[in-house]
Write a protein that holds these residues in place. Structure first.
Motif, PDB file in Angstrom:
ATOM      1  N   ARG A   1       0.917  -1.162   0.181  1.00  0.00           N
ATOM      2  CA  ARG A   1      -0.147   0.142   0.156  1.00  0.00           C
ATOM      3  C   ARG A   1       0.875   1.403  -0.015  1.00  0.00           C
ATOM      4  N   GLY A   2       1.951   1.053   0.695  1.00  0.00           N
ATOM      5  CA  GLY A   2       2.968   2.499   0.878  1.00  0.00           C
ATOM      6  C   GLY A   2       3.167   2.787  -0.711  1.00  0.00           C
ATOM      7  N   GLU A   3       3.367   1.624  -1.508  1.00  0.00           N
ATOM      8  CA  GLU A   3       3.921   2.226  -2.838  1.00  0.00           C
ATOM      9  C   GLU A   3       2.923   2.970  -3.616  1.00  0.00           C
ATOM     10  N   ILE A   4       1.657   2.687  -3.302  1.00  0.00           N
ATOM     11  CA  ILE A   4       0.634   3.657  -3.895  1.00  0.00           C
ATOM     12  C   ILE A   4       0.941   5.050  -3.858  1.00  0.00           C
ATOM     13  N   ALA A   5       1.192   5.392  -2.313  1.00  0.00           N
ATOM     14  CA  ALA A   5       1.172   6.755  -2.218  1.00  0.00           C
ATOM     15  C   ALA A   5       2.451   7.225  -2.783  1.00  0.00           C
ATOM     16  N   LEU A   6       3.628   6.453  -2.774  1.00  0.00           N
ATOM     17  CA  LEU A   6       4.882   7.009  -3.520  1.00  0.00           C
ATOM     18  C   LEU A   6       4.424   7.260  -5.110  1.00  0.00           C
ATOM     19  N   LEU A   7       3.632   6.248  -5.620  1.00  0.00           N
ATOM     20  CA  LEU A   7       3.297   6.379  -7.132  1.00  0.00           C
ATOM     21  C   LEU A   7       2.325   7.576  -7.358  1.00  0.00           C
ATOM     22  N   ALA A   8       1.685   8.012  -6.526  1.00  0.00           N
ATOM     23  CA  ALA A   8       0.770   9.150  -6.601  1.00  0.00           C
ATOM     24  C   ALA A   8       1.716  10.434  -6.774  1.00  0.00           C
ATOM     25  N   ASN A   9       2.935  10.579  -6.359  1.00  0.00           N
ATOM     26  CA  ASN A   9       3.824  11.608  -6.641  1.00  0.00           C
ATOM     27  C   ASN A   9       5.362  11.060  -6.791  1.00  0.00           C
ATOM     28  N   PRO A  10       5.419  10.367  -7.882  1.00  0.00           N
ATOM     29  CA  PRO A  10       6.744   9.945  -8.048  1.00  0.00           C
ATOM     30  C   PRO A  10       8.157  10.754  -8.074  1.00  0.00           C
ATOM     31  N   ARG A  11       8.930  10.446  -7.171  1.00  0.00           N
ATOM     32  CA  ARG A  11      10.387  11.158  -7.342  1.00  0.00           C
ATOM     33  C   ARG A  11      11.193  11.005  -8.613  1.00  0.00           C
TER      34      ARG A  11
ATOM     35  N   SER B   1      -7.281  -2.057  -7.290  1.00  0.00           N
ATOM     36  CA  SER B   1      -8.140  -2.918  -6.543  1.00  0.00           C
ATOM     37  C   SER B   1      -7.482  -2.905  -5.339  1.00  0.00           C
ATOM     38  N   LEU B   2      -6.239  -2.742  -4.929  1.00  0.00           N
ATOM     39  CA  LEU B   2      -5.715  -2.685  -3.686  1.00  0.00           C
ATOM     40  C   LEU B   2      -6.029  -1.593  -2.855  1.00  0.00           C
ATOM     41  N   LYS B   3      -6.026  -0.529  -3.789  1.00  0.00           N
ATOM     42  CA  LYS B   3      -6.502   0.956  -3.312  1.00  0.00           C
ATOM     43  C   LYS B   3      -7.778   0.988  -3.057  1.00  0.00           C
ATOM     44  N   ASP B   4      -8.580   0.064  -3.483  1.00  0.00           N
ATOM     45  CA  ASP B   4     -10.083   0.142  -3.338  1.00  0.00           C
ATOM     46  C   ASP B   4     -10.265  -1.004  -2.335  1.00  0.00           C
ATOM     47  N   ARG B   5      -9.464  -1.561  -1.573  1.00  0.00           N
ATOM     48  CA  ARG B   5      -9.664  -2.559  -0.504  1.00  0.00           C
ATOM     49  C   ARG B   5     -10.395  -3.758  -1.129  1.00  0.00           C
ATOM     50  N   GLU B   6     -10.139  -4.232  -2.276  1.00  0.00           N
ATOM     51  CA  GLU B   6     -10.629  -5.418  -3.037  1.00  0.00           C
ATOM     52  C   GLU B   6      -9.627  -6.543  -2.627  1.00  0.00           C
ATOM     53  N   VAL B   7      -8.564  -6.381  -2.173  1.00  0.00           N
ATOM     54  CA  VAL B   7      -7.504  -7.402  -1.944  1.00  0.00           C
ATOM     55  C   VAL B   7      -7.528  -7.790  -0.704  1.00  0.00           C
TER      56      VAL B   7
END
Ligand SMILES: NC(=O)c1ccc[n+]([C@@H]2O[C@H](COP(=O)([O-])OP(=O)(O)OC[C@H]3O[C@@H](n4cnc5c(N)ncnc54)[C@H](OP(=O)(O)O)[C@@H]3O)[C@@H](O)[C@H]2O)c1
Length: 315
Positions: free
Chosen positions: A47-57, A298-304
Motif C-alpha cells: 500500500r505504501g507504494e501507491i502513495a509513492l506512485l501518486a507523487n513519483p520522485r 484493486s488494492l487501493k479500493d480494498r478489494e484484495v
C-alpha cells in the motif's frame, strides 16, 4: 562463463497519472560490489507504494518485494550463487525483469517454498516480524490487530497467534474474518462499535476513527503500536480520556526500517516459517505484471485480501 546480460531491462515506470505505472524500458542497474542481480519471477505490491506512485520522485522506479533467481552473484563473493532461487527486498526498482539487491537483503528459497508465496514476504512480513520483536511478551495476552485482512495483518495475525497471543482481528467483512480465524485469530470484529476493551498490545495501521477506537480498547500498561494509516485519515485522540482507561499505556510510532538492520536474516526466518507451515502467505490476487495498474487500483479500493502478486515472464 557468466551469463550474457542485455544492457536494458523491461520495467514498470511511474506514469504520474491514474494508471500509476506502465511497462517501459530501463537501463540495467549497475551492480555495487555487494549487490547481486536477480531475475525477477514474481513481485508483490505494498500500500505504501501507491502513495509513492501518486507523487513519483525523479529517477525512482517502484518495487521492493521480489522473488526469482540470481542472474549474477555479487562481485565481493557474498550472497547466493548464480541460479539460486531467492526472495529479496530491493530498495527500489523491483517491478522489473531484473533488479540489483544488496546481498544482505536476500535469502535463499528451499524447494518447498513457492516463488509466488515468497514474493509476499518482503515489507509486510518483515514488518510483522519486527513488530513482534518490538512488542512485550504476548504469550497468553490479548492482542488487537486492525487492518487485519491486509498484507501486514494476515502475517501478523499468524505470527502473533503462533506465539500464543489471543488475537482479535478487525476486518471489514465476516468472510475475511473467517479466514483470519482459520489462520489463528481467536475472534473477529467487523464493527468498531463491537470492540471490547482490555487489550495488552494493539497493532494499529488504519488511522482515523480506528486509531481512536483502538486506543480506547487498550488496557492499563498496554503497548499501542501505530505503524500506518491505510485510511489516509489522521486520528484526533483524547489523551485525558486515555489516562482514565489505559493509564501507563505507551504509544509506539513504529517504523520497520529505521535502525533495524538488513532484511536478509528476517527474510530467512520467514522462509523457514513458510517452509515449516507456520506462516501461510495469503495471496488474494495473482496476475501477470502487464496488469499491475488494475491490480494497484484493486488494492487501493480494498478489494484484495492479503497480498497481490504479479508474475514476470522471463525476458
Ligand atoms: N511503519 C511501517 O514500518 C510500515 C510497514 C509496512 C506497512 N505500513 C503501513 O501499514 C498499513 C497496512 O499495510 P498493508 O501492506 O497491510 O496494507 P493493505 O494490504 O492495503 O491492508 C490494509 C488493510 O486495512 C483495512 N482498511 C480499513 N479501513 C481502510 C481504509 N479506509 N482504506 C484502506 N484500507 C482500510 C483493509 O481491510 P478491510 O477492507 O478488510 O478493512 C486493508 O486490507 C499501510 O498504511 C502501510 O503503508 C507501515
Amino acid at each position: 562463463m557468466p551469463t550474457s546480460i542485455p544492457t536494458t531491462i523491461r520495467a514498470l515506470i511511474a506514469t504520474g497519472d491514474d494508471r500509476l505505472v506502465q511497462v517501459g524500458e530501463a537501463q540495467l542497474p549497475e551492480l555495487a560490489p555487494d549487490e547481486a542481480l536477480i531475475g525477477v519471477e514474481a513481485f508483490s505490491l505494498n500500500r505504501g507504494e501507491i502513495a509513492l506512485l501518486a507523487n513519483p520522485r525523479p529517477n525512482w522506479r517502484p518495487g521492493q518485494d521480489v522473488a526469482g533467481r540470481i542472474v549474477r552473484s555479487a562481485a565481493d563473493g557474498s550472497g547466493p550463487r548464480e541460479g539460486a532461487r531467492v526472495v529479496a527486498q530491493a530498495s527500489q526498482g523491483g517491478w522489473a525483469t531484473q533488479v540489483a539487491v544488496r546481498t544482505e537483503s536476500i535469502a535463499e528459497l528451499p524447494d518447498n517454498v513457492d516463488t509466488v508465496d515468497a514474493a509476499t514476504l518482503g515489507v509486510a512480513s518483515v514488518t510483522s516480524l519486527r513488530l513482534l520483536r518490538a512488542a512485550p511478551d504476548i504469550a497468553g495476552r490479548r492482542v488487537l490487530i486492525t487492518g487485519a485482512s491486509g498484507g501486514v495483518g494476515h502475517a501478523l495475525t499468524q505470527l502473533a497467534s503462533a506465539r500464543g497471543a489471543l488475537v482479535t482481528a478487525v476486518t471489514s467483512t465476516p468472510e475475511r474474518g473467517s479466514r483470519l480465524i482459520a489462520l489463528g485469530a481467536q475472534s473477529v470484529v467487523t464493527s468498531l462499535d463491537d470492540l471490547e476493551g482490555g487489550f495488552d498490545v494493539v497493532f494499529e495501521s488504519v488511522g482515523g476513527a480506528t486509531f481512536v477506537a483502538a486506543l480506547r480498547a487498550a488496557a492499563p500498561n498496554a503497548t499501542v503500536f501505530y505503524f500506518g494509516q491505510a485510511s489516509g485519515e489522521s486520528a484526533v485522540v483524547d489523551l485525558l480520556a486515555a489516562l482514565g482507561t489505559a493509564p501507563n499505556a505507551r504509544i509506539v510510532i513504529f517504523s520497520y526500517w529505521i535502525g533495524a538492520g538488513p532484511e536478509g536474516p528476517d527474510l530467512a526466518t520467514l522462509v523457514r516459517l513458510v517452509s515449516h507451515g507456520v506462516l501461510r502467505p495469503e495471496v488474494g490476487v495473482v496476475d501477470d505484471w502487464s496488469n499491475t495498474s488494475a491490480v494497484l487500483k484493486s488494492l487501493k479500493d480494498r478489494e484484495v485480501r492479503g497480498k497481490a502478486v504479479l508474475t514476470v515472464a522471463a525476458g
